[in-house]
Design a protein around this motif. Structure first.
Motif, mmCIF file in Angstrom:
data_model
loop_
_atom_site.group_PDB
_atom_site.id
_atom_site.type_symbol
_atom_site.label_atom_id
_atom_site.label_comp_id
_atom_site.label_asym_id
_atom_site.label_seq_id
_atom_site.Cartn_x
_atom_site.Cartn_y
_atom_site.Cartn_z
ATOM 1 N N GLY A 1 40.849 44.762 41.594
ATOM 2 C CA GLY A 1 42.082 43.282 41.417
ATOM 3 C C GLY A 1 41.688 42.104 40.787
ATOM 4 O O GLY A 1 40.807 41.249 41.574
ATOM 5 N N TRP A 2 42.294 42.137 39.477
ATOM 6 C CA TRP A 2 41.606 40.032 38.827
ATOM 7 C C TRP A 2 42.799 39.720 39.190
ATOM 8 O O TRP A 2 43.672 39.946 38.395
ATOM 9 C CB TRP A 2 41.787 40.827 37.353
ATOM 10 C CG TRP A 2 40.167 41.368 37.025
ATOM 11 C CD1 TRP A 2 39.693 42.462 37.490
ATOM 12 C CD2 TRP A 2 40.576 42.195 36.281
ATOM 13 N NE1 TRP A 2 38.862 43.221 36.982
ATOM 14 C CE2 TRP A 2 38.568 42.980 35.465
ATOM 15 C CE3 TRP A 2 40.987 41.549 34.735
ATOM 16 C CZ2 TRP A 2 38.233 43.521 34.494
ATOM 17 C CZ3 TRP A 2 40.490 41.616 33.017
ATOM 18 C CH2 TRP A 2 38.434 42.909 33.597
ATOM 19 N N VAL A 3 42.584 38.451 39.754
ATOM 20 C CA VAL A 3 43.576 37.411 40.599
ATOM 21 C C VAL A 3 44.129 36.708 39.695
ATOM 22 O O VAL A 3 43.054 35.849 39.311
ATOM 23 C CB VAL A 3 43.167 37.019 42.296
ATOM 24 C CG1 VAL A 3 43.799 36.195 42.426
ATOM 25 C CG2 VAL A 3 42.585 38.174 43.198
ATOM 26 N N VAL A 4 45.513 36.303 39.153
ATOM 27 C CA VAL A 4 45.905 35.467 37.898
ATOM 28 C C VAL A 4 45.929 34.087 39.295
ATOM 29 O O VAL A 4 46.513 34.028 39.381
ATOM 30 C CB VAL A 4 47.034 36.299 38.056
ATOM 31 C CG1 VAL A 4 47.747 35.084 36.698
ATOM 32 C CG2 VAL A 4 46.756 37.326 36.997
ATOM 33 N N GLU B 1 31.291 35.549 33.302
ATOM 34 C CA GLU B 1 31.318 34.589 32.760
ATOM 35 C C GLU B 1 32.595 34.007 32.313
ATOM 36 O O GLU B 1 33.596 32.834 31.826
ATOM 37 C CB GLU B 1 30.327 34.378 31.344
ATOM 38 C CG GLU B 1 29.235 34.454 31.789
ATOM 39 C CD GLU B 1 28.831 36.454 31.761
ATOM 40 O OE1 GLU B 1 27.667 36.178 32.239
ATOM 41 O OE2 GLU B 1 29.458 37.005 32.158
ATOM 42 N N LEU B 2 33.278 34.677 32.260
ATOM 43 C CA LEU B 2 35.262 34.817 32.888
ATOM 44 C C LEU B 2 35.997 34.242 33.577
ATOM 45 O O LEU B 2 37.121 34.574 33.248
ATOM 46 C CB LEU B 2 35.993 35.798 31.667
ATOM 47 C CG LEU B 2 34.725 36.785 30.265
ATOM 48 C CD1 LEU B 2 35.427 37.896 29.539
ATOM 49 C CD2 LEU B 2 34.774 35.519 28.635
ATOM 50 N N ILE B 3 35.754 34.529 34.134
ATOM 51 C CA ILE B 3 36.228 34.049 35.327
ATOM 52 C C ILE B 3 36.452 32.244 35.916
ATOM 53 O O ILE B 3 35.658 31.748 34.901
ATOM 54 C CB ILE B 3 35.598 34.020 37.207
ATOM 55 C CG1 ILE B 3 35.740 35.926 37.226
ATOM 56 C CG2 ILE B 3 36.255 33.593 38.148
ATOM 57 C CD1 ILE B 3 34.847 36.153 38.745
ATOM 58 N N GLY B 4 38.169 32.077 35.732
ATOM 59 C CA GLY B 4 38.336 30.521 35.295
ATOM 60 C C GLY B 4 38.207 30.281 33.942
ATOM 61 O O GLY B 4 38.825 29.438 33.932
ATOM 62 N N ARG B 5 37.984 31.323 32.894
ATOM 63 C CA ARG B 5 38.295 31.190 31.345
ATOM 64 C C ARG B 5 39.266 31.320 30.406
ATOM 65 O O ARG B 5 39.454 32.532 30.140
ATOM 66 C CB ARG B 5 37.210 31.571 30.633
ATOM 67 C CG ARG B 5 36.867 31.407 29.640
ATOM 68 C CD ARG B 5 35.190 31.215 29.066
ATOM 69 N NE ARG B 5 35.437 31.217 27.016
ATOM 70 C CZ ARG B 5 34.113 31.689 26.983
ATOM 71 N NH1 ARG B 5 32.960 31.649 27.530
ATOM 72 N NH2 ARG B 5 34.270 31.505 25.009
ATOM 73 N N PRO B 6 40.463 30.402 30.524
ATOM 74 C CA PRO B 6 41.400 30.613 29.910
ATOM 75 C C PRO B 6 41.673 32.180 28.841
ATOM 76 O O PRO B 6 40.214 31.842 28.147
ATOM 77 C CB PRO B 6 42.459 29.986 28.780
ATOM 78 C CG PRO B 6 41.792 29.337 29.878
ATOM 79 C CD PRO B 6 40.188 29.335 30.471
ATOM 80 N N ASP C 1 40.694 33.896 38.205
ATOM 81 C CA ASP C 1 39.743 33.143 39.006
ATOM 82 C C ASP C 1 39.138 33.810 40.134
ATOM 83 O O ASP C 1 38.300 33.788 41.788
ATOM 84 C CB ASP C 1 40.272 32.043 40.195
ATOM 85 C CG ASP C 1 42.015 32.445 41.019
ATOM 86 O OD1 ASP C 1 41.638 33.573 40.951
ATOM 87 O OD2 ASP C 1 42.135 31.585 42.187
ATOM 88 N N ASP C 2 39.626 35.164 40.693
ATOM 89 C CA ASP C 2 39.196 36.029 41.511
ATOM 90 C C ASP C 2 39.084 37.792 41.194
ATOM 91 O O ASP C 2 40.286 37.966 40.551
ATOM 92 C CB ASP C 2 39.758 36.340 42.984
ATOM 93 C CG ASP C 2 38.861 36.545 44.051
ATOM 94 O OD1 ASP C 2 37.210 36.501 43.789
ATOM 95 O OD2 ASP C 2 39.145 36.615 45.269
ATOM 96 N N VAL C 3 38.266 38.260 42.146
ATOM 97 C CA VAL C 3 38.248 39.549 41.520
ATOM 98 C C VAL C 3 38.386 40.414 42.870
ATOM 99 O O VAL C 3 36.946 40.326 43.642
ATOM 100 C CB VAL C 3 36.969 40.329 41.151
ATOM 101 C CG1 VAL C 3 37.069 42.212 40.790
ATOM 102 C CG2 VAL C 3 37.293 39.718 39.287
ATOM 103 N N LYS D 1 53.622 39.927 38.273
ATOM 104 C CA LYS D 1 52.507 40.602 38.389
ATOM 105 C C LYS D 1 51.424 39.540 38.315
ATOM 106 O O LYS D 1 51.145 39.673 37.243
ATOM 107 C CB LYS D 1 52.274 41.970 37.117
ATOM 108 C CG LYS D 1 50.940 42.456 37.250
ATOM 109 C CD LYS D 1 50.831 43.656 35.950
ATOM 110 C CE LYS D 1 49.050 44.570 35.744
ATOM 111 N NZ LYS D 1 49.351 44.946 37.523
ATOM 112 N N THR D 2 50.386 39.088 39.540
ATOM 113 C CA THR D 2 49.997 38.106 39.888
ATOM 114 C C THR D 2 47.988 38.727 40.258
ATOM 115 O O THR D 2 47.463 38.273 40.172
ATOM 116 C CB THR D 2 50.053 37.481 40.599
ATOM 117 O OG1 THR D 2 50.599 37.912 41.778
ATOM 118 C CG2 THR D 2 51.164 36.336 40.438
ATOM 119 N N ILE D 3 48.147 40.523 40.268
ATOM 120 C CA ILE D 3 47.038 41.421 40.163
ATOM 121 C C ILE D 3 47.048 41.857 38.830
ATOM 122 O O ILE D 3 47.546 42.478 38.516
ATOM 123 C CB ILE D 3 46.822 41.791 41.295
ATOM 124 C CG1 ILE D 3 46.167 40.974 42.407
ATOM 125 C CG2 ILE D 3 45.539 41.945 41.293
ATOM 126 C CD1 ILE D 3 46.093 41.024 44.036
#
Length: 211
Positions: free
Chosen positions: A148-151, A58-63, A100-102, A46-48
């Motif tokens: 869709g939050w892209v992993v 602020e949470l994009i790109g942050r584990p 890293d993306d929505v 599941k990658t989305i």
């Protein structure tokens, strides 16, 4: 919810600046995912991750800590955790996930074409009916609020860890009462939280993956 900061200058009116609750780099945030979705993200099938709201910038790109809860916890499509969790082990920490993306889909047809990425069956009944793309009143006519939050990266832990006390900040996003070093020390069974790859214990700019 935003937190105000008050700035004053001599002889001037105080100015209140609203800052995001996600702006603090020292706070460890976690994302609740029910099973089987949590394990699917962890395994890479599941990658989305589909949601009806945006991931805070602020949470994009942050584990984020991957907080797995049982499929039958709470009502379908709702959180299985309390707003304030005071005990350990309310969820199981499986690893860290970074988005890293929505994205948004223009129609159910385009959403269905991404089924191999988000893993939600294109059906109107059954246990996953609440996760299907639908037009809704909160969006523009003919559109949906589904995102869709892209992993971009998943880091599994070698051993699952009990979740610490935490509090809900936004929907299924929680602020955890722990540090990444404490979390990883429990996962790797040592005092340093060393994964052997130099990502966690060097006390430098790579000490935490979001620095």
């Amino acid at each position: 919810r935003h937190c105000p900061e008050r700035h004053t200058n001599p002889g001037r009116i105080a100015v209140v600046v609203m800052t995001s609750p996600f702006a603090d780099p020292d706070v460890l945030f976690g994302l609740e995912l029910k099973e089987p979705w949590a394990s699917m993200v962890l395994e890479g099938s599941k990658t989305i991750e589909t949601r009806t709201y945006d991931l805070p910038p602020e949470l994009i790109g942050r584990p984020l800590v991957l907080l797995a809860t049982p499929e039958d916890s709470g009502a379908p499509g709702t959180s299985g955790l309390a707003d304030v969790v005071t005990i350990r082990g309310a969820a199981t920490i499986l690893g860290l996930v970074t988005f890293d993306d929505v994205i948004q889909w223009d129609s159910r047809e385009t959403w269905a074409k991404d089924c191999d990425r988000h893993g939600v069956p294109d059906v109107d009944d059954g246990p996953y009916a609440n996760y299907v793309w639908r037009e809704d009143d909160a969006a523009e006519p003919g559109k949906s609020t589904m995102r869709g939050w892209v992993v971009s990266e998943v880091i599994p832990l070698p051993n699952p860890v009990e979740s610490p006390p935490m509090r809900r900040v936004l929907r299924s996003i929680f602020a955890l009462d722990t540090t990444v070093e404490e979390l990883l020390a429990g996962a790797y069974g040592d005092d340093d939280g060393d994964d052997g790859l130099g990502r966690w214990d060097d006390e430098g700019e790579n000490d935490r993956p979001w620095h």
